[in-house]
Scaffold this motif. Structure first.
Motif, short mmCIF file in Angstrom:
data_model
loop_
_atom_site.label_atom_id
_atom_site.label_comp_id
_atom_site.label_asym_id
_atom_site.label_seq_id
_atom_site.Cartn_x
_atom_site.Cartn_y
_atom_site.Cartn_z
N LYS A 219 0.20 -1.64 0.07
CA LYS A 219 -0.09 0.05 0.38
C LYS A 219 0.76 1.41 0.33
N ASN A 220 1.97 1.05 -0.05
CA ASN A 220 2.64 2.42 0.26
C ASN A 220 3.38 2.43 -1.33
N ASP A 221 4.05 3.79 -1.40
CA ASP A 221 4.97 4.52 -2.49
C ASP A 221 5.56 4.85 -2.36
N CYS A 222 7.17 4.46 -1.93
CA CYS A 222 8.44 4.74 -1.55
C CYS A 222 9.19 4.57 -2.73
N TYR A 223 9.42 5.86 -2.91
CA TYR A 223 9.92 6.28 -4.41
C TYR A 223 10.60 5.57 -4.66
N TYR A 224 11.63 4.52 -4.09
CA TYR A 224 12.77 3.76 -4.18
C TYR A 224 12.24 2.23 -4.97
N CYS A 225 10.69 1.67 -4.20
CA CYS A 225 10.91 0.47 -4.47
C CYS A 225 9.99 -0.19 -5.99
N GLY A 226 10.57 -1.25 -6.25
CA GLY A 226 10.01 -1.51 -7.68
C GLY A 226 8.83 -1.93 -7.26
N ILE A 227 8.58 -2.68 -6.14
CA ILE A 227 7.49 -3.09 -6.11
C ILE A 227 6.12 -2.12 -5.06
N ARG A 228 6.51 -1.17 -5.46
CA ARG A 228 5.56 0.43 -4.38
C ARG A 228 4.11 0.31 -5.51
N ARG A 229 2.94 0.56 -4.99
CA ARG A 229 1.57 1.08 -5.31
C ARG A 229 1.58 1.24 -6.67
N LYS B 135 8.57 -12.13 -9.57
CA LYS B 135 8.03 -10.83 -9.22
C LYS B 135 8.37 -9.45 -8.23
N TYR B 136 9.10 -10.43 -7.57
CA TYR B 136 9.70 -9.78 -6.36
C TYR B 136 11.13 -8.68 -6.46
N MET B 137 10.55 -7.95 -7.50
CA MET B 137 11.69 -7.62 -7.97
C MET B 137 11.72 -5.65 -7.34
N LEU B 138 12.59 -5.88 -6.50
CA LEU B 138 12.35 -4.51 -5.68
C LEU B 138 13.58 -3.32 -6.54
N TYR B 139 14.32 -3.74 -6.87
CA TYR B 139 15.30 -2.60 -7.95
C TYR B 139 15.85 -4.06 -9.12
N ASP B 140 16.21 -3.86 -10.41
CA ASP B 140 16.45 -3.87 -11.65
C ASP B 140 17.67 -4.81 -11.85
N ASN B 141 17.73 -6.02 -12.25
CA ASN B 141 18.14 -7.35 -12.05
C ASN B 141 18.32 -7.54 -10.71
N LYS B 142 17.84 -8.07 -10.02
CA LYS B 142 17.94 -8.59 -8.86
C LYS B 142 18.30 -10.07 -8.69
#
Ligand code: 5AD
Ligand code: FES
Length: 360
Positions: free
Chosen positions: A68-78, A312-319
């Motif tokens: 439900k959050n929208d942190c600018y850095y996070c790949g799974i932001r809403r 699908k749990y890609m917090l950042y590129d190329n994890k």
């Protein structure tokens, strides 16, 4: 600052586990290869004094990428509409634990976005089911900010540990990483959560990203002072890595070099801490996690999630998520750890006794 003065600061940290804000900022700003080498010689020594050559393994289960959050850095932001969302339900999670247990895991880390579907009843059901089936295993939750009552319920259901990264200890920096609705009150909320978790009796982990956008050496000094005062049992740090579908898509990533330096500082300031060599560290450099261990880390958290959901749990590129870092390739992981002079330890890997006995 001469090499000698930099070495003196490292010595002081080694001897007293404390530096002032100015000293941390100076040391971080003026660091060079020589200082890092000296720091790692002492941080390795300190880790050995407290934990020998043991590296603890945690099975990471990324059970929901709804957030439900929208942190600018996070790949799974809403706001990221390109994410294919998934949830693992109780039977899937139990299957992961079963597999993990067979592989020798004695800690399961349930990590997820802040997903309202997983209300307290559902979290408690998951925790108590795991504890019932695997009573000798530790359960760690990493599910974000909740009320004190909720944390208490999870603890009573059997949760042992909780990870909640503070992300940055500096308010102005925090406000640059999160939308306005996350700021002031939300940041205070995170501190409230960490305090509650500690008081309830969890082994608490916190941490931050290294090289996140707008971060300064002073911000990192604040993070070090924050850790010094909270005295968490665990500290997870990793480099910031941009994700293409976030507002920070074009921002530079954090470096391997600075992340390793910060691991060294954390080991000296919190000698008893459990410090993971994180997936993000293994993503920016192929041998990043081995170097993390050499800098003072002593935990690895391989992925136990079902292979179908990992991408699908890609917090950042190329994890990294399908290769050697996964739990299924525990042998490869064991070899990597051996290359650092350490060895994998099969146990719950609780924080060392001097931490709990001194009631830190
Ligand atoms: N780069 C590196 N780490 C990230 N995290 C979230 N997004 C990124 C990113 N782009 C970290 C945060 C969070 C943890 C689960 O992953 O610190 O707390
Ligand atoms: Fe999910 Fe920040 S976007 S916690």
């Amino acid at each position: 600052m001469t090499i000698n003065t930099k070495h003196e600061l490292v010595d002081k940290l080694y001897q007293t586990s404390n530096l002032s804000f100015d000293e941390y900022a100076e040391l971080i700003k003026k660091r060079d290869e020589e200082t890092a080498k000296y720091l790692f010689s002492l941080s390795q020594k300190r880790r050995e004094e407290y934990y020998g050559n043991d590296v603890y393994i945690r099975g990471l289960i990324e059970f929901t990428n709804y957030c439900k959050n929208d942190c600018y850095y996070c790949g799974i932001r809403r706001s990221n509409a390109n994410v294919s969302r998934y949830r693992l339900l109780l039977p899937d999670i139990m299957q992961c634990c079963h597999e993990g247990c067979e592989l020798g895991f004695r800690t399961f880390v349930l990590q997820g976005g802040e997903d309202p579907y997983f209300n307290d009843d559902r979290i408690c059901e998951i925790v108590s089911s795991i504890k019932k089936e695997y009573p000798d295993c530790a359960v760690t939750l990493s599910i974000g900010e909740k009320s004190r009552e909720s944390y208490l319920r999870y603890f009573q259901a059997g949760a042992d540990r909780f990870l909640l990264r503070h992300e940055t200890a500096d308010y102005n920096h925090y406000a640059k990483l999160h939308p306005a609705d996350h700021s002031w009150t939300r940041r205070r909320e995170c501190l409230r959560c960490l305090k509650d978790l500690k008081e309830i009796g969890y082994q608490v982990g916190t941490g931050f990203m290294v090289g996140s956008p707008y971060q300064t050496a002073e911000n990192l000094a604040s993070d070090m002072l924050f850790l010094q005062s909270l005295k968490p049992a665990m500290v997870g740090i990793g480099p910031f890595i941009a994700h293409k579908d976030t507002p920070f898509a074009d921002k530079a990533s954090g470096t391997l070099e600075l992340t390793l330096f910060m691991i060294g500082l954390i080991r000296l300031s919190l000698p008893y801490a459990l410090i993971p060599a994180t997936t993000a560290l293994g993503t920016i450099a192929p041998n990043g996690r081995e170097l993390g261990i050499k800098a003072g880390a002593n935990v690895l958290m391989p992925n136990l999630s079902p292979v179908e959901v990992r991408k699908k749990y890609m917090l950042y590129d190329n994890k990294i998520c399908t290769g050697e870092e996964s739990a299924q390739c525990i042998q490869c992981l064991a070899h990597r750890v051996e290359s650092t002079g350490c060895k994998i330890k099969i146990s719950r890997g609780d924080v060392c006794k001097s931490y709990t006995q001194n009631n830190i």
